[in-house]
Design a protein around this motif. Structure first.
Motif, PDB file in Angstrom:
ATOM      1  N   SER B 392      26.176  43.205  20.145  1.00  0.00           N
ATOM      2  CA  SER B 392      24.736  43.072  20.373  1.00  0.00           C
ATOM      3  C   SER B 392      24.361  41.609  20.211  1.00  0.00           C
ATOM      4  O   SER B 392      25.076  40.858  19.552  1.00  0.00           O
ATOM      5  CB  SER B 392      23.946  43.878  19.338  1.00  0.00           C
ATOM      6  OG  SER B 392      24.172  45.254  19.491  1.00  0.00           O
ATOM      7  N   ARG B 393      23.275  41.195  20.753  1.00  0.00           N
ATOM      8  CA  ARG B 393      22.697  39.860  20.603  1.00  0.00           C
ATOM      9  C   ARG B 393      23.681  38.771  21.029  1.00  0.00           C
ATOM     10  O   ARG B 393      23.742  37.698  20.434  1.00  0.00           O
ATOM     11  CB  ARG B 393      22.251  39.645  19.153  1.00  0.00           C
ATOM     12  CG  ARG B 393      21.357  40.750  18.649  1.00  0.00           C
ATOM     13  CD  ARG B 393      21.057  40.615  17.181  1.00  0.00           C
ATOM     14  NE  ARG B 393      20.246  39.445  16.935  1.00  0.00           N
ATOM     15  CZ  ARG B 393      19.975  38.978  15.716  1.00  0.00           C
ATOM     16  NH1 ARG B 393      20.482  39.578  14.660  1.00  0.00           N
ATOM     17  NH2 ARG B 393      19.218  37.922  15.558  1.00  0.00           N
ATOM     18  N   CYS B 394      24.485  39.075  22.047  1.00  0.00           N
ATOM     19  CA  CYS B 394      25.428  38.079  22.555  1.00  0.00           C
ATOM     20  C   CYS B 394      24.758  37.300  23.673  1.00  0.00           C
ATOM     21  O   CYS B 394      23.922  37.821  24.386  1.00  0.00           O
ATOM     22  CB  CYS B 394      26.676  38.747  23.099  1.00  0.00           C
ATOM     23  SG  CYS B 394      27.732  39.366  21.800  1.00  0.00           S
ATOM     24  N   ASP B 395      25.189  36.058  23.808  1.00  0.00           N
ATOM     25  CA  ASP B 395      24.612  35.189  24.818  1.00  0.00           C
ATOM     26  C   ASP B 395      25.299  35.458  26.152  1.00  0.00           C
ATOM     27  O   ASP B 395      26.289  34.817  26.485  1.00  0.00           O
ATOM     28  CB  ASP B 395      24.815  33.742  24.387  1.00  0.00           C
ATOM     29  CG  ASP B 395      24.364  32.767  25.459  1.00  0.00           C
ATOM     30  OD1 ASP B 395      23.207  32.856  25.858  1.00  0.00           O
ATOM     31  OD2 ASP B 395      25.184  31.944  25.883  1.00  0.00           O
ATOM     32  N   LYS B 399      31.427  39.611  27.074  1.00  0.00           N
ATOM     33  CA  LYS B 399      31.778  40.254  25.818  1.00  0.00           C
ATOM     34  C   LYS B 399      30.739  41.244  25.300  1.00  0.00           C
ATOM     35  O   LYS B 399      31.084  42.295  24.798  1.00  0.00           O
ATOM     36  CB  LYS B 399      32.003  39.179  24.756  1.00  0.00           C
ATOM     37  CG  LYS B 399      33.479  39.002  24.431  1.00  0.00           C
ATOM     38  CD  LYS B 399      33.652  37.942  23.394  1.00  0.00           C
ATOM     39  CE  LYS B 399      34.670  38.338  22.370  1.00  0.00           C
ATOM     40  NZ  LYS B 399      34.953  37.283  21.411  1.00  0.00           N
ATOM     41  N   ILE B 433      23.552  39.985  10.235  1.00  0.00           N
ATOM     42  CA  ILE B 433      22.947  38.727  10.702  1.00  0.00           C
ATOM     43  C   ILE B 433      21.477  38.732  10.281  1.00  0.00           C
ATOM     44  O   ILE B 433      20.984  37.803   9.688  1.00  0.00           O
ATOM     45  CB  ILE B 433      23.088  38.578  12.237  1.00  0.00           C
ATOM     46  CG1 ILE B 433      24.560  38.670  12.631  1.00  0.00           C
ATOM     47  CG2 ILE B 433      22.497  37.251  12.701  1.00  0.00           C
ATOM     48  CD1 ILE B 433      24.795  38.704  14.127  1.00  0.00           C
ATOM     49  N   MET B 461      29.053  37.072   8.644  1.00  0.00           N
ATOM     50  CA  MET B 461      29.726  37.836   9.690  1.00  0.00           C
ATOM     51  C   MET B 461      31.211  37.898   9.367  1.00  0.00           C
ATOM     52  O   MET B 461      31.736  37.025   8.679  1.00  0.00           O
ATOM     53  CB  MET B 461      29.484  37.124  11.024  1.00  0.00           C
ATOM     54  CG  MET B 461      29.858  37.903  12.242  1.00  0.00           C
ATOM     55  SD  MET B 461      28.813  39.360  12.453  1.00  0.00           S
ATOM     56  CE  MET B 461      29.510  40.026  13.954  1.00  0.00           C
TER      57      MET B 461
END
Lengths: 128, 663
Positions: B392-395, B399, B433, B461
């Protein structure tokens, strides 16, 4: 924010503001124990303009440039690229060019790959 | 010559801050046919609408141009205003000087100039407008719900409760969806099965609801109120009407090594199976990939033991076509694959599990009977590490997903709390996070995990997990403590991001319903129409629209149902009169329009025409069914002879607009 923030962003091509401070880079870093500042801190110091402190730190030379942080960062922030840019900024600040194109012919020999010289020129000359 | 009135809206400062509205009104007043032009702060307000109505009467206007926001926002409002004042509603044109102008420009003179040009184009169009009258189309009083999870179940129950028949199409052999796999639910910790299975029974017993399980939507035709849907009911090789669900076949089947998808592959099932004890319908299904009878013709054990004679190895897929007035999408979600996250060693160690797998490992009906055991050696784990935001919250990139999956913070707190409650000898770490708990009693729940149950919440993390000597070496950061941690864990649990079900994208294409870049269905308005798709007659329920927890899903399911009930309560719907119309004299019968029409609104007939010298010629010409035509205009572009035209958007009108812009 210091002038350096922009310089580092320019050299590294990375936007440190994309960092969401998850700390995965620092969790990943194999050189953690030998560093004064840690990968997530590099990014934060560039974002908040504390670049000169970072430039004065010996810790930036303990980064192995293994790129584990770059590989695992979920936000494509590339802390290793930032630290490389800081090291370059130190070199550039210390007094101009350390290498000029004129020196290249003298350095050529059969053993040394030409690519290494090109990289060195890029790294040790000003305004790259 | 039309008598046109121009009304320029300020939209507060939305338009007026970037566009000189007074200047626009003055400039447009000089256009041919314009007999009245003015500006006003909020044209859509009652005072603004009164102003338009009064001007229509006072100046005898035959056409109206409103320079305001997008027609998607207020075209209907202004059409009604003009209709009340005695003008045909299709004599109104909107010049979008907000979304197309003020919002996207910074420089006032440039924006003003553009606003004038947009207004001029609308005026040019109104000159060619003709009054149109809307017809009506009937409404089929039956709804289709696609997906039988908690979203679909709740929607179907609510629609049926209002007295309308509903069909649920479910691709799995049973309804129930993801919620059947969950152990307990946050923040109240009630047992998921205890609250869900009675609803599943309600569905099966409701006379108004027809469950079409092990089936998928194959084709959708028609439009709001009049959909025709073809459903492929896959062969389950068991006669549903005969099977009693006794389960004897599932015990006797010799093929024992089929990965059990209900337990996410943590154990095995037989080739003939009932997914779980409370399945609805409680009917066995043969998995054709593993059944030796279906593969090689040898076996037949299930047929021998079935006292009801329900096994039918020759069963074929069945195609069912039914008519519906409304369609609800409730296709739900699934967790993303963990194969791209090598650092967490998911593929290397069975003791690294996803949160949904952990649900099964903690569920009394799961593979371990509810005792938490390490999948690798069946021992009791002492140290557990939870990793949040995996994927989640990947740029962007391959991936992960750019969004927050929303439910992970809460279910991780739940898992951590339940484990500490049941096994006080454990150490539980949660790497986060941000902890996001905006919900009723949610933050209190998370704080209880920390304060009462002693779960170690660590801001940081996990960087890597290495399986070594029966342990999982976890290297992680503790950002607030300024440390790098090395934990020897027995199990690692990954809070995998969720994504829309894979069936959603092809379904969206069939429904012509729009999706966002993450394949979540788009709502008609993000705030004001959250359960409707922009495509009329298509409604959204649950996680197919965005990540959601169970209470939100149920709320949205009820909201979607009420919208469907509103639609099905009508006896007729007003049609859009802006439909295609062929000029029979120009039509050469080539079928181009018929081929491009996405709604099947065009057909061809042989029609007699009067020829020279009193002869009769039979010619093949296009015919449009105005009840089916949605006015998309594809046919007008495809027609090689220019015979097809769209009422309200004729070729002449569009060219007049282009001319006005280029003038």
């Amino acid at each position: 924010m210091s002038q350096w923030t922009d310089t580092i962003r320019q050299i590294s091509g990375v936007d440190p503001r994309k960092c969401m401070k998850c700390g995965k880079c620092t969790a990943t870093c194999p050189a953690y124990d030998h560093m004064e500042y840690h990968p997530h801190q590099f990014v934060d110091m560039v974002t908040t303009g504390r670049v000169e402190e970072l430039m004065a730190s010996k810790g930036i030379y303990t980064c192995l440039t293994c790129f584990a942080c770059v590989e695992r960062c979920p936000r494509s922030v590339e802390p290793a690229a930032i630290i490389e840019a800081v090291r370059l900024a130190v070199i550039r600040q210390q007094g101009g060019n350390h290498m000029t194109p004129d020196q290249i012919p003298g350095l050529l020999d059969e053993e040394l790959p030409q690519q290494a010289i090109t990289s060195a020129l890029r790294k040790y000359s000003k305004g790259g | 010559m039309q008598r046109i009135g121009v009304f320029v809206c300020w939209c507060g400062s939305n338009i007026a801050a970037t566009v000189d509205v007074v200047q626009v009104a003055q400039a447009l007043a000089k256009e041919p046919g314009v007999v009245f032009a003015t500006d006003y702060q909020y044209m859509c307000s009652q005072a603004g609408q009164d102003l338009i109505g009064a001007a229509i009467k006072e100046h005898g206007l035959t056409g109206v141009v409103i320079c305001s926001c997008s027609p998607r926002m207020h075209e209907t409002t202004f059409r009604k205003t003009c209709q009340k004042a005695g003008l045909n509603p299709y004599m109104v044109e909107i010049a979008n000087i907000r979304e197309h102008c003020s919002w996207i420009h910074k420089d006032k003179p440039t924006a003003t100039e553009k606003a004038v040009i947009l207004g001029r184009a609308a005026i040019a169009k109104v000159h060619l407008n003709a009054p149109l009258t809307a017809g009506t189309s009937p409404v089929t009083k039956r709804a289709l719900v696609i997906g039988g999870g908690i979203a679909g179940i709740q929607t179907a129950l609510d629609i049926a409760d209002a007295g309308f028949p509903v069909d649920i199409v479910e691709k799995k052999p049973t309804i129930g969806g993801k919620m059947t796999q969950i152990d307990k639910t946050f923040p109240t910790l009630d047992c998921a099965a205890c609250i869900l299975t009675p609803k599943m029974v309600d569905v099966s017993q409701n006379e108004k609801i027809d469950i079409i399980s092990y089936a998928q939507v194959e084709k959708v035709q028609g439009f709001v109120g009049n959909f025709s849907v073809t459903i492929r009911k896959k062969a389950r090789y068991v006669d549903e009407s005969k099977c009693t669900g006794c389960g004897l076949c599932t015990e006797k089947c010799p093929q024992k090594k089929v990965p059990n998808e209900f337990n996410l592959g943590l154990d095995t099932r037989r080739a003939i199976y009932i997914p779980f004890a409370q399945a609805v319908p409680k009917v066995a299904t043969i998995d054709p990939d593993y059944c030796s009878m279906l593969k090689s013709g040898k076996c037949g054990v299930c047929a021998k033991v079935c006292a009801a004679g329900a096994i039918d190895y020759k069963q074929q897929d069945e195609l069912i076509t039914r008519e519906y007035g409304a369609i609800v999408v409730a296709t739900g979600f699934e967790p993303i694959g963990m194969d791209k996250f090598d650092e967490f060693a998911y593929a290397q160690s069975p003791d690294v599990v996803t949160s949904l797998e952990l649900e099964r490992l903690m569920n009394a009906a799961g593979p371990t009977g509810g005792t938490l055991l390490r999948p690798s050696d069946g021992t009791h784990p002492h140290t557990l590490v939870f990793v949040q935001c995996v994927g989640s919250r990947c740029d962007g990139g391959e991936k992960g997903k750019p969004y927050c999956s929303k439910i992970c913070c809460m279910y991780t707190a739940k898992h951590a709390m339940l484990i500490r409650d049941k096994y006080p000898d454990t150490e539980v770490y949660v790497f986060y996070i941000d902890v996001r708990t905006p919900g009723k009693n949610f933050d209190e729940f998370y704080r209880r995990a920390v304060e009462e149950y002693g779960v170690h919440y660590i801001k940081g993390m996990v960087g890597k997990v290495t399986p070594q000597d029966g342990k999982l070496k976890v290297q992680a950061s503790d950002l607030l403590g300024g440390r790098q941690l090395h934990i020897d864990a027995d199990m690692v649990v990954l809070a995998a991001a969720i994504e829309p079900d894979k069936s959603a994208r092809p379904l969206a294409t069939m429904l012509t319903a729009s999706m966002d870049t993450n394949d979540f269905f788009t709502e008609a308005h993000p705030k004001l129409r959250p359960v409707e798709s922009p495509t009329a007659g298509i409604f959204l329920s649950g996680a197919c629209q965005g990540p959601k927890d169970i209470p939100e899903t149920v709320a949205q399911a009820g909201a979607a149902a009420s919208k469907v009930i509103g639609l099905l309560s009508k006896d007729a719907l007003t049609c859009n009169p802006c439909t295609a119309q062929p000029d029979e004299l120009k039509c050469n019968g080539c079928s181009s329009c018929e081929n491009v029409c996405p709604y099947g609104a065009i057909s061809y007939i042989d029609k007699p025409f009067r020829g020279p010298n009193r002869t009769t010629l039979i010619r093949r010409v296009a015919q449009v069914n105005p009840a089916v035509c949605q006015g998309c205009g594809a046919c007008t572009v495809a027609c090689p002879s220019g015979a097809m035209d769209l009422q309200g958007f004729s070729n002449k009108q569009i060219m007049a607009e282009v001319d006005a812009i280029c003038r």
